[in-house]
Every structure is written in structure tokens, then in C-alpha cells.
Design a protein around this motif. Structure first.
Motif, short mmCIF file in Angstrom:
data_model
loop_
_atom_site.label_atom_id
_atom_site.label_comp_id
_atom_site.label_asym_id
_atom_site.label_seq_id
_atom_site.Cartn_x
_atom_site.Cartn_y
_atom_site.Cartn_z
N LEU A 137 0.82 -1.22 0.00
CA LEU A 137 0.00 0.00 0.00
C LEU A 137 0.85 1.27 0.00
CD1 LEU A 137 -2.80 -1.16 2.46
CD2 LEU A 137 -3.06 -0.70 0.01
N SER A 138 2.03 1.21 0.62
CA SER A 138 2.89 2.40 0.67
C SER A 138 3.82 2.49 -0.54
CB SER A 138 3.72 2.40 1.95
OG SER A 138 4.68 1.36 1.91
N GLU A 140 6.41 0.49 -1.12
CA GLU A 140 7.77 0.03 -0.82
C GLU A 140 8.13 -1.20 -1.63
OE1 GLU A 140 8.78 -0.09 3.48
OE2 GLU A 140 6.80 0.82 3.73
N ILE A 141 7.13 -2.03 -1.97
CA ILE A 141 7.35 -3.20 -2.81
C ILE A 141 6.34 -3.18 -3.95
CG2 ILE A 141 8.37 -4.66 -1.01
CD1 ILE A 141 5.68 -6.01 -0.63
N ASP A 142 6.67 -3.90 -5.04
CA ASP A 142 5.82 -3.91 -6.23
C ASP A 142 4.83 -5.06 -6.22
OD1 ASP A 142 7.29 -1.73 -7.57
OD2 ASP A 142 8.93 -3.19 -7.55
N LEU A 143 5.26 -6.21 -5.72
CA LEU A 143 4.43 -7.42 -5.68
C LEU A 143 4.54 -8.02 -4.29
CD1 LEU A 143 5.88 -9.08 -8.90
CD2 LEU A 143 3.65 -8.00 -8.74
N GLY A 144 3.52 -8.73 -3.88
CA GLY A 144 3.58 -9.38 -2.59
C GLY A 144 2.76 -10.65 -2.59
N VAL A 145 3.17 -11.58 -1.76
CA VAL A 145 2.43 -12.84 -1.60
C VAL A 145 1.84 -12.81 -0.21
CG1 VAL A 145 2.58 -15.35 -1.58
CG2 VAL A 145 4.01 -14.04 -3.16
N ILE A 146 0.51 -12.80 -0.15
CA ILE A 146 -0.20 -12.76 1.13
C ILE A 146 -1.38 -13.71 1.07
CG2 ILE A 146 0.47 -10.37 1.65
CD1 ILE A 146 -2.30 -9.47 0.70
N ARG A 147 -1.98 -13.97 2.22
CA ARG A 147 -3.21 -14.76 2.24
C ARG A 147 -4.31 -13.92 1.61
NH1 ARG A 147 -4.99 -16.59 7.68
NH2 ARG A 147 -6.43 -17.80 6.45
N ASN A 148 -5.13 -14.56 0.82
CA ASN A 148 -6.22 -13.88 0.12
C ASN A 148 -7.41 -13.70 1.07
OD1 ASN A 148 -7.81 -12.76 -1.81
ND2 ASN A 148 -8.02 -14.59 -3.06
N ASP A 153 -9.14 -2.92 -0.88
CA ASP A 153 -9.61 -2.68 -2.24
C ASP A 153 -8.53 -2.08 -3.14
OD1 ASP A 153 -12.10 -3.67 -1.59
OD2 ASP A 153 -12.95 -1.70 -1.15
N ASP A 154 -7.54 -1.42 -2.54
CA ASP A 154 -6.47 -0.78 -3.32
C ASP A 154 -5.50 -1.78 -3.93
OD1 ASP A 154 -7.60 1.58 -2.58
OD2 ASP A 154 -6.07 2.11 -1.11
N LEU A 155 -5.60 -3.05 -3.55
CA LEU A 155 -4.68 -4.07 -4.05
C LEU A 155 -5.42 -4.99 -5.02
CD1 LEU A 155 -2.83 -5.09 -0.77
CD2 LEU A 155 -2.10 -3.44 -2.50
N GLU A 156 -4.73 -5.34 -6.10
CA GLU A 156 -5.27 -6.27 -7.08
C GLU A 156 -4.74 -7.66 -6.76
OE1 GLU A 156 -4.82 -7.13 -11.78
OE2 GLU A 156 -5.02 -5.04 -11.16
N VAL A 157 -5.63 -8.67 -6.76
CA VAL A 157 -5.25 -10.00 -6.33
C VAL A 157 -5.33 -10.99 -7.49
CG1 VAL A 157 -5.85 -11.91 -4.79
CG2 VAL A 157 -6.12 -9.56 -4.02
N ASP A 158 -4.27 -11.78 -7.66
CA ASP A 158 -4.26 -12.92 -8.57
C ASP A 158 -3.81 -14.12 -7.75
OD1 ASP A 158 -4.99 -11.69 -11.01
OD2 ASP A 158 -2.97 -10.89 -11.23
N GLN A 159 -4.65 -15.15 -7.69
CA GLN A 159 -4.31 -16.32 -6.90
C GLN A 159 -3.20 -17.10 -7.60
OE1 GLN A 159 -7.61 -18.51 -5.32
NE2 GLN A 159 -6.47 -20.42 -5.34
N ILE A 160 -2.16 -17.46 -6.85
CA ILE A 160 -1.06 -18.20 -7.47
C ILE A 160 -1.08 -19.68 -7.09
CG2 ILE A 160 0.48 -16.25 -7.85
CD1 ILE A 160 1.93 -16.98 -5.27
N PHE A 161 -1.59 -20.01 -5.93
CA PHE A 161 -1.79 -21.41 -5.60
C PHE A 161 -2.75 -21.54 -4.42
CE2 PHE A 161 1.88 -20.39 -2.96
CZ PHE A 161 1.59 -21.01 -1.77
N ARG A 162 -3.31 -22.72 -4.30
CA ARG A 162 -4.22 -23.03 -3.20
C ARG A 162 -3.60 -24.22 -2.45
NH1 ARG A 162 -9.81 -22.19 -2.75
NH2 ARG A 162 -9.77 -21.37 -4.86
N SER A 163 -3.53 -24.12 -1.16
CA SER A 163 -2.96 -25.22 -0.40
C SER A 163 -4.08 -26.07 0.19
CB SER A 163 -2.04 -24.70 0.70
OG SER A 163 -2.78 -23.95 1.63
N GLU A 164 -3.77 -27.32 0.40
CA GLU A 164 -4.74 -28.25 0.96
C GLU A 164 -4.17 -28.81 2.25
OE1 GLU A 164 -7.30 -32.13 -0.50
OE2 GLU A 164 -5.43 -31.67 -1.47
#
Length: 191
Positions: A137-138, A140-148, A153-164
């Protein structure tokens, strides 16, 4: 009206001086003065009042300023969109990943990225999900991996994997014959 004229106009607005404005846009001061004079003639209005070495916007100039800034920002946005379509060739990409995930999943991804984009520098920042969110949000980084989950709303999300998650029990346990088990049921079951 063209982008160069608007750039020259805003340089004079920002520096309130033709000499400093000319230095900012890297042209000779007489060339900048001629550009502004031609722009004023084209528009049929005076954009600046010139008193000694001081330059002030006229009422017409003040009306043009926000539009000029918006137009130049849109031109910059268009250039960026085209560059993104062509693919990045050089620069830096900063990626935030959770610590365990970064060391487990991302070495191969980072190496593949460096092979595909050898002139791009990738910096991997390991941090917790909340810190990664804040850094995204600030800017400081361009991409991030976080829990969905609870993504602003300011962040665009693309799911990269789902864990089981898998429950492991002995063959004599009541769950042993089940094909699936709900998360809530697993957590509320009295063992």
C-alpha cells in the motif's frame, strides 16, 4: 496544443522563472520563451505576466494548469501501459514474501525470472503478511504474496496457488474411512 508545449508551460509554472524552467526541461532559455510565446499565440491568450524576472500565471493560465497536469499524467500513464505490454526490459522489481514461503517456493521462481529478464533486478523481501500488505500500500514493494483474506480494495489479487490441509489419523480412528473432512468439524471434534 502538444505535449511539449504543455511540458514547457508547466515548467514555467513550477519554477516561476524562464531560466530555471529551461534548465529543468533541458533547452535554452530563448527557445523556451519562443515556445511559450507560440503557445500563447496559438491559444489566443496570455498565460503569464512577466515583471522583471518574476513570472506569474494569468487567470487563463490558472485555468489551464490543472488540465495540463492531467493531460501530462495521462500521457505518462499511456506510456507506462505500453511499456508493460512490451514487457519490462530493465529496472527493479521488489517482491514481498512470507519467510517460510519465500525460502521454500520462490528460489526456483526467482531464478526463472532472472533467466527470462536478465536486465531486471529482483529484490525479495521476507516479511509477515501484515507487513507485506503495508509495504504494498505504501509502494515500498511492487508485488507481494499474502493470504487472500481481508485484502484492501487498493490491491489487485491474482491467486497463485491453493494449499490443501490433510488430516492424518490411524486406520482405527473414526475419520479413517472418510474421504473428506470439513475444517470446522476437524477443529470442534473432541479428541
Amino acid at each position: 496544443m502538444d505535449v511539449k508545449q504543455l511540458t514547457h508551460f508547466l515548467a514555467v509554472v513550477d519554477h516561476q522563472n524562464f531560466t530555471r524552467a529551461a534548465q529543468a526541461v533541458m533547452i535554452a532559455q530563448p527557445a523556451l520563451s519562443i515556445s511559450i510565446r507560440k503557445f500563447e499565440q496559438q491559444l489566443g491568450i496570455q498565460l503569464f505576466t512577466r515583471l522583471d524576472k518574476q513570472v506569474r500565471l494569468t487567470q487563463e493560465g490558472r485555468a489551464l494548469e490543472p488540465h495540463a497536469r492531467k493531460i501530462l499524467q495521462q500521457v505518462e500513464d499511456a506510456k507506462l501501459a505500453v511499456d508493460e505490454m512490451k514487457g519490462l526490459l530493465k529496472g527493479e522489481v521488489r517482491l514481498g514474501t512470507p519467510s517460510m514461503m519465500g525460502s521454500y517456493f520462490f528460489p526456483e521462481i526467482v531464478m526463472a525470472f532472472k533467466t527470462a529478464y536478465p536486465h531486471l533486478k529482483m529484490t525479495v523481501v521476507e516479511a509477515g503478511t501484515q507487513d507485506i500488505r503495508r509495504m504494498l500500500l505504501s509502494g515500498e514493494i511492487d508485488l507481494g504474496v499474502i493470504r487472500n483474506k481481508e485484502v484492501p480494495d487498493d490491491l489487485e489479487v491474482d491467486q497463485i496457488f491453493r494449499s490443501e490441509m490433510v488430516a492424518v489419523v490411524s486406520q482405527h480412528h473414526a475419520f479413517a474411512q472418510r474421504d473428506s473432512l470439513g475444517f470446522d468439524e476437524f477443529l470442534t471434534k473432541n479428541w
